[in-house]
Write a protein that holds these residues in place. Structure first.
Motif, PDB file in Angstrom:
ATOM      1  N   HIS A  19       0.798  -1.225   0.000  1.00  0.00           N
ATOM      2  CA  HIS A  19       0.000   0.000   0.000  1.00  0.00           C
ATOM      3  C   HIS A  19       0.828   1.272   0.000  1.00  0.00           C
ATOM      4  CE1 HIS A  19       0.934   0.274   4.306  1.00  0.00           C
ATOM      5  NE2 HIS A  19       0.603  -1.003   4.391  1.00  0.00           N
ATOM      6  N   VAL A  20       2.164   1.156   0.047  1.00  0.00           N
ATOM      7  CA  VAL A  20       3.009   2.347   0.034  1.00  0.00           C
ATOM      8  C   VAL A  20       2.880   3.025  -1.335  1.00  0.00           C
ATOM      9  CG1 VAL A  20       5.366   3.227   0.172  1.00  0.00           C
ATOM     10  CG2 VAL A  20       4.588   1.458   1.760  1.00  0.00           C
ATOM     11  N   ASP A  21       2.670   4.328  -1.326  1.00  0.00           N
ATOM     12  CA  ASP A  21       2.196   5.033  -2.522  1.00  0.00           C
ATOM     13  C   ASP A  21       3.339   5.583  -3.379  1.00  0.00           C
ATOM     14  OD1 ASP A  21       0.617   6.210  -4.379  1.00  0.00           O
ATOM     15  OD2 ASP A  21      -0.604   7.348  -2.972  1.00  0.00           O
ATOM     16  N   ASN A  22       4.074   4.665  -4.018  1.00  0.00           N
ATOM     17  CA  ASN A  22       5.025   5.030  -5.068  1.00  0.00           C
ATOM     18  C   ASN A  22       5.277   3.787  -5.909  1.00  0.00           C
ATOM     19  OD1 ASN A  22       7.536   3.633  -3.970  1.00  0.00           O
ATOM     20  ND2 ASN A  22       7.123   5.054  -2.277  1.00  0.00           N
ATOM     21  N   PRO A  23       5.851   3.945  -7.107  1.00  0.00           N
ATOM     22  CA  PRO A  23       5.981   2.796  -8.012  1.00  0.00           C
ATOM     23  C   PRO A  23       6.767   1.618  -7.447  1.00  0.00           C
ATOM     24  CG  PRO A  23       6.301   4.845  -9.225  1.00  0.00           C
ATOM     25  CD  PRO A  23       6.244   5.212  -7.769  1.00  0.00           C
ATOM     26  N   LEU A  24       7.686   1.860  -6.521  1.00  0.00           N
ATOM     27  CA  LEU A  24       8.465   0.772  -5.923  1.00  0.00           C
ATOM     28  C   LEU A  24       7.865   0.273  -4.612  1.00  0.00           C
ATOM     29  CD1 LEU A  24      12.194   1.827  -6.524  1.00  0.00           C
ATOM     30  CD2 LEU A  24      10.888   0.038  -7.676  1.00  0.00           C
ATOM     31  N   TYR A  25       6.783   0.887  -4.139  1.00  0.00           N
ATOM     32  CA  TYR A  25       6.172   0.524  -2.855  1.00  0.00           C
ATOM     33  C   TYR A  25       7.195   0.649  -1.730  1.00  0.00           C
ATOM     34  CZ  TYR A  25       3.167  -1.651  -6.354  1.00  0.00           C
ATOM     35  OH  TYR A  25       2.393  -1.875  -7.467  1.00  0.00           O
ATOM     36  N   ASP A  26       8.035   1.669  -1.805  1.00  0.00           N
ATOM     37  CA  ASP A  26       9.203   1.810  -0.945  1.00  0.00           C
ATOM     38  C   ASP A  26       8.957   2.894   0.106  1.00  0.00           C
ATOM     39  OD1 ASP A  26      11.700   2.076   0.208  1.00  0.00           O
ATOM     40  OD2 ASP A  26      12.786   2.230  -1.686  1.00  0.00           O
ATOM     41  N   SER A  27       8.947   2.507   1.370  1.00  0.00           N
ATOM     42  CA  SER A  27       8.728   3.471   2.452  1.00  0.00           C
ATOM     43  C   SER A  27       9.830   4.512   2.531  1.00  0.00           C
ATOM     44  CB  SER A  27       8.624   2.731   3.792  1.00  0.00           C
ATOM     45  OG  SER A  27       7.499   1.871   3.819  1.00  0.00           O
ATOM     46  N   VAL A  28      11.042   4.155   2.146  1.00  0.00           N
ATOM     47  CA  VAL A  28      12.147   5.118   2.182  1.00  0.00           C
ATOM     48  C   VAL A  28      11.841   6.307   1.276  1.00  0.00           C
ATOM     49  CG1 VAL A  28      14.562   5.489   1.551  1.00  0.00           C
ATOM     50  CG2 VAL A  28      13.901   3.439   2.827  1.00  0.00           C
ATOM     51  N   ILE A  29      11.287   6.036   0.110  1.00  0.00           N
ATOM     52  CA  ILE A  29      10.950   7.108  -0.827  1.00  0.00           C
ATOM     53  C   ILE A  29       9.881   8.011  -0.223  1.00  0.00           C
ATOM     54  CG2 ILE A  29       9.948   7.640  -3.085  1.00  0.00           C
ATOM     55  CD1 ILE A  29      11.240   5.059  -4.131  1.00  0.00           C
ATOM     56  N   SER A  30       8.819   7.408   0.309  1.00  0.00           N
ATOM     57  CA  SER A  30       7.710   8.196   0.859  1.00  0.00           C
ATOM     58  C   SER A  30       8.167   9.050   2.038  1.00  0.00           C
ATOM     59  CB  SER A  30       6.574   7.267   1.287  1.00  0.00           C
ATOM     60  OG  SER A  30       6.001   6.632   0.165  1.00  0.00           O
ATOM     61  N   ILE A  31       8.987   8.482   2.904  1.00  0.00           N
ATOM     62  CA  ILE A  31       9.453   9.237   4.071  1.00  0.00           C
ATOM     63  C   ILE A  31      10.389  10.365   3.634  1.00  0.00           C
ATOM     64  CG2 ILE A  31      10.786   9.091   6.200  1.00  0.00           C
ATOM     65  CD1 ILE A  31       9.806   6.119   6.362  1.00  0.00           C
ATOM     66  N   SER A  32      11.293  10.063   2.726  1.00  0.00           N
ATOM     67  CA  SER A  32      12.279  11.058   2.289  1.00  0.00           C
ATOM     68  C   SER A  32      11.625  12.232   1.581  1.00  0.00           C
ATOM     69  CB  SER A  32      13.308  10.399   1.365  1.00  0.00           C
ATOM     70  OG  SER A  32      14.019   9.370   2.024  1.00  0.00           O
ATOM     71  N   CYS A  78      -2.048   8.851  -1.327  1.00  0.00           N
ATOM     72  CA  CYS A  78      -2.916   9.713  -2.127  1.00  0.00           C
ATOM     73  C   CYS A  78      -3.847   8.914  -3.037  1.00  0.00           C
ATOM     74  CB  CYS A  78      -2.075  10.661  -2.980  1.00  0.00           C
ATOM     75  SG  CYS A  78      -1.085  11.851  -2.046  1.00  0.00           S
ATOM     76  N   ALA A  79      -3.430   7.705  -3.420  1.00  0.00           N
ATOM     77  CA  ALA A  79      -4.243   6.876  -4.308  1.00  0.00           C
ATOM     78  C   ALA A  79      -5.584   6.555  -3.666  1.00  0.00           C
ATOM     79  CB  ALA A  79      -3.493   5.590  -4.652  1.00  0.00           C
ATOM     80  N   TRP A  80      -6.634   6.594  -4.469  1.00  0.00           N
ATOM     81  CA  TRP A  80      -7.969   6.343  -3.955  1.00  0.00           C
ATOM     82  C   TRP A  80      -8.301   4.854  -3.873  1.00  0.00           C
ATOM     83  CZ3 TRP A  80     -12.497  10.105  -5.262  1.00  0.00           C
ATOM     84  CH2 TRP A  80     -12.151  11.402  -4.829  1.00  0.00           C
ATOM     85  N   SER A  81      -7.586   4.008  -4.580  1.00  0.00           N
ATOM     86  CA  SER A  81      -7.876   2.575  -4.546  1.00  0.00           C
ATOM     87  C   SER A  81      -7.734   2.070  -3.117  1.00  0.00           C
ATOM     88  CB  SER A  81      -6.911   1.813  -5.458  1.00  0.00           C
ATOM     89  OG  SER A  81      -7.041   2.228  -6.794  1.00  0.00           O
TER      90      SER A  81
END
Length: 357
Positions: free
Chosen positions: A153-166, A183-186
């Protein structure tokens, strides 16, 4: 017959004031002072938390001993992880060295590790325990997360928490107070639950037990608030909060929520899900016609509408700084792959690859 006979009480204007009126004026002033004193006590006095800790401006007393936790000095930003003893959290220190990290291991015991009073309610128990533990020493921004780096459910193409946090925009968190990391509504938006209808009709929805439980549990948690017609928010209990937003509620409020988790007979999966769809919520109409009750009870946790699904383009821009995204980029930013990512993600094994011997 008057119970309060008039007597010559002279005001500074030389007018006669009935004794009954003076009595009620003093009574009203006394009531106001009592209410103000009570609120000050709720928000500022030392409080015993559900973990047994006495909390007062950064000093905690556990079993009669006073110590400063860390000692904690308010940081600019901190991460709060709901983890287990077996969780490998090395990725956090390796990739996010600029963040202070709080890793709560829910199945651990002892004072030498961050843990919870009881392992119930999934991540909700960890989040509430952190807020109670650190109420007086909160950072400017707290980010609440699950343990794994890669999650479906992490919202980026790699599903990577590091990206979202950074990439999280801390200024946006401080501006609005509560920010979902998704942000994704799914899954979750625009309508995940219909509590008022479920309360009226009591449908048998065994495929969605949290939806069946939510109306009654909502009334337990927020007894003066009117049950909403619809609840919608991006899944899955990962969000950021400003210190100011957390402090809109007293520490006793969070202790009460934690106590509900500790005492409920619901499974952890369902009780945690009830809070998952309640964290954001607020601004509900009161079931009481008492305006005083409305004043005190209309705030429900973090104060957003029951349906809080931001426009995805605006959400990505303000939450992560991904501005000017095209419709195609938004559509491809998060793609459903199921509840489990491919083995070895983000470098999954090829289908024709034989396992190593």
């Amino acid at each position: 017959m008057s119970w309060f006979p008039y007597s010559p009480l002279t005001s500074h204007h030389g007018c006669l004031v009935p004794r009954s009126r003076v009595f009620f004026i003093y009574l009203g002033l006394a009531a106001i002072l009592l209410l103000l004193s009570y609120q000050i006590l709720l928000n500022r006095s030392p409080t015993v938390s559900a973990t047994g800790a006495k909390i007062d401006e950064g000093v905690i007393a556990v079993e009669g001993e006073h110590f400063n936790p860390d000692p904690v000095q308010p940081a600019e930003k901190e991460l709060v992880f709901a983890a287990m003893q077996a969780s490998n959290m090395s990725w956090v220190e390796e990739h996010l060295p600029d963040w202070r990290t709080n890793i709560y291991r829910a199945d651990a015991e002892g004072q030498d590790v961050l843990t919870v009073p009881i392992n119930k309610g999934n991540e909700a128990m960890v989040y509430l325990t952190y807020i109670i533990d650190r109420y007086w020493t909160l950072p400017e921004v707290s980010v609440f997360l699950h343990e794994n780096r890669y999650q479906w459910h992490v919202d980026n193409p790699l599903y990577d928490s590091v990206i979202s946090i950074s990439d999280l925009q801390s200024d946006f968190v401080q501006e609005v107070g509560y920010v979902s990391l998704r942000c994704a509504w799914s899954v979750g938006c625009p309508r995940e639950l219909e509590p008022a209808r479920y309360l009226r009709e009591r449908p048998d929805d065994s495929h969605h037990p949290a939806a069946m439980e939510y109306p009654d549990r909502f009334m337990e948690l927020f007894p003066r608030a009117e049950v909403p017609e619809a609840v919608g928010t991006p899944c899955c209990s990962q969000f950021a909060l400003s210190r100011k937003k957390i402090h809109e509620q007293s520490i006793d409020y969070y202790i009460r929520l934690q106590r509900w988790l500790m005492d409920t007979e619901l499974t952890s999966g369902i009780s945690g899900r009830v809070l998952e769809y309640s964290w954001h919520s607020g601004s509900f109409r009161s079931r009481s016609r008492d305006p005083f009750a409305d004043f005190w009870y209309n705030l429900v946790i973090f104060g957003k509408p029951a349906q809080y699904c931001l426009d995805q383009r605006d959400c990505y821009c303000r939450t992560y700084g991904y501005c000017n995204m095209t419709d195609t980029e938004i559509q491809n930013h998060w793609v459903w792959r199921g509840l489990t990512l491919p083995e070895g993600w983000p470098e999954p094994k090829k289908s024709n690859e034989t396992p190593a011997q």
